[in-house]
Scaffold this active site. Sequence first.
Site, PDB file in Angstrom:
ATOM      1  N   LYS A   1      11.449  15.906 -38.550  1.00 56.75           N
ATOM      2  CA  LYS A   1      11.667  16.824 -39.670  1.00 56.75           C
ATOM      3  C   LYS A   1      10.601  17.914 -39.619  1.00 56.75           C
ATOM      4  O   LYS A   1       9.408  17.611 -39.704  1.00 56.75           O
ATOM      5  CB  LYS A   1      11.609  16.086 -41.011  1.00 56.75           C
ATOM      6  CG  LYS A   1      11.956  16.978 -42.205  1.00 56.75           C
ATOM      7  CD  LYS A   1      11.879  16.194 -43.493  1.00 56.75           C
ATOM      8  CE  LYS A   1      12.186  17.098 -44.689  1.00 56.75           C
ATOM      9  NZ  LYS A   1      11.416  16.709 -45.880  1.00 56.75           N
TER      10      LYS A   1
ATOM     11  N   HIS B   1       4.874  10.584 -52.887  1.00 57.19           N
ATOM     12  CA  HIS B   1       5.778   9.557 -52.375  1.00 57.19           C
ATOM     13  C   HIS B   1       5.070   8.726 -51.309  1.00 57.19           C
ATOM     14  O   HIS B   1       4.029   9.134 -50.778  1.00 57.19           O
ATOM     15  CB  HIS B   1       7.031  10.203 -51.758  1.00 57.19           C
ATOM     16  CG  HIS B   1       6.735  10.978 -50.511  1.00 57.19           C
ATOM     17  ND1 HIS B   1       6.095  12.202 -50.519  1.00 57.19           N
ATOM     18  CD2 HIS B   1       6.965  10.703 -49.196  1.00 57.19           C
ATOM     19  CE1 HIS B   1       5.954  12.651 -49.301  1.00 57.19           C
ATOM     20  NE2 HIS B   1       6.464  11.749 -48.455  1.00 57.19           N
TER      21      HIS B   1
ATOM     22  N   ASP C   1       6.171   6.863 -47.531  1.00 54.37           N
ATOM     23  CA  ASP C   1       7.242   7.013 -46.535  1.00 54.37           C
ATOM     24  C   ASP C   1       8.012   5.708 -46.372  1.00 54.37           C
ATOM     25  O   ASP C   1       7.408   4.641 -46.237  1.00 54.37           O
ATOM     26  CB  ASP C   1       6.662   7.435 -45.183  1.00 54.37           C
ATOM     27  CG  ASP C   1       6.176   8.876 -45.186  1.00 54.37           C
ATOM     28  OD1 ASP C   1       6.533   9.625 -46.115  1.00 54.37           O
ATOM     29  OD2 ASP C   1       5.433   9.254 -44.263  1.00 54.37           O
TER      30      ASP C   1
ATOM     31  N   HIS D   1       1.242  10.080 -50.910  1.00 55.41           N
ATOM     32  CA  HIS D   1       0.808  11.416 -50.509  1.00 55.41           C
ATOM     33  C   HIS D   1       1.779  12.470 -51.027  1.00 55.41           C
ATOM     34  O   HIS D   1       2.883  12.154 -51.471  1.00 55.41           O
ATOM     35  CB  HIS D   1       0.654  11.522 -48.988  1.00 55.41           C
ATOM     36  CG  HIS D   1       1.880  11.131 -48.210  1.00 55.41           C
ATOM     37  ND1 HIS D   1       2.276   9.826 -48.020  1.00 55.41           N
ATOM     38  CD2 HIS D   1       2.805  11.883 -47.552  1.00 55.41           C
ATOM     39  CE1 HIS D   1       3.371   9.784 -47.292  1.00 55.41           C
ATOM     40  NE2 HIS D   1       3.730  11.028 -47.011  1.00 55.41           N
TER      41      HIS D   1
END
Length: 360
Positions: free
Chosen positions: A212, A231, A233, A287
Amino acid sequence: MAPARVESLALSGLAAIPAEYVRPVEERPTECVFNLKRGIEDEGPQIPVVDVAGWDSGDEEVKKEIGRQVAKASREWGVMQLLNHGISETLVERLQAAGKAFFDLPVEEKEKYANDHAAGKIAGYGSKLANNASGQLEWEDYYFHLLWPEQRRDMTTWPKHPQEYIDVTDAYGRKIRNLVTKMLATLSLDLGVEENRMERVLGGENLEMQLKINYYPRCPQPELALGVEAHTDISALTFLLHNMVPGLQLFNDGKWVTAKCIPGALIVHIGDQVEILSNGKFKSGLHRGLVNKEKVRISWAVFCDPPKDALIGPMKEVVDEKNPPLFPAKTFKQHTDHKLFKKAQAQADAQVAKKLNQST
């Protein structure tokens, strides 16, 4: 009709960001943005930096020390910056030049690669849709596609411009795949299990990597917005490069810490799946990403995921009567669906609460 792109908003000359991009007061990074602008660095602990030059060394003591540092960073922070990781500066520069060249195309050219979530087409050029409790949007456009396994790539979803994009991205993906094995072996040994244990559980040769490219345009009010909200991961590991514009923040010891821009460093995040496999011994770090008024920020994230049907739960070697399992065993798809459902439910609850407040 193509959806509105954040880049188009940024280029329109607007002085204030639209309301849907303004974060709730408690999420706004106001002080952090002002400190970055003034060049004020965070006080206190910083994200660990690990020199892994000796990873392939025949010196067992050197390898043990690297393993100790990697494991310590994984337990305490859930993130680290790797130096001397084996990916050449030339390859990184070529990768970043190719990604930037794509985003330098006119928006109408990039739209030829647009994804379509409603039709199930996730790969391609897109902008983040709201799936958070506040219902707000993130100041980001992106490009997303499968990077690994090689035989499962759909090359129709990879950019054709610039011409070098495919070759350089393929070469970078192979380097990252080697680092995945090294990271998982190091973490497995720290847990006292066979060095290939984690990688086997995560799919072995079928482990997937998704690329991404995150594109954060200039933002006229960076103190009110976020490029990416807070959030963890869902992946097992995430490898991150950036264009040396600060903005990545990690939550540690009750405060947000901005990652320093270290030339040549590769950032590695511990993801939810490794946290689950280790029964919480390794930490999936919270993060978020800030945006900038003067500079475009670009990052290249490679998410390393198990196959959707892989059963992921705490490994039997790390649980006992004193350390019962902290997570239920689920397929990776079930873990992903559960996380997305919780976010959707939180958003729905927040909207209901907002309507109730407006009616009283």
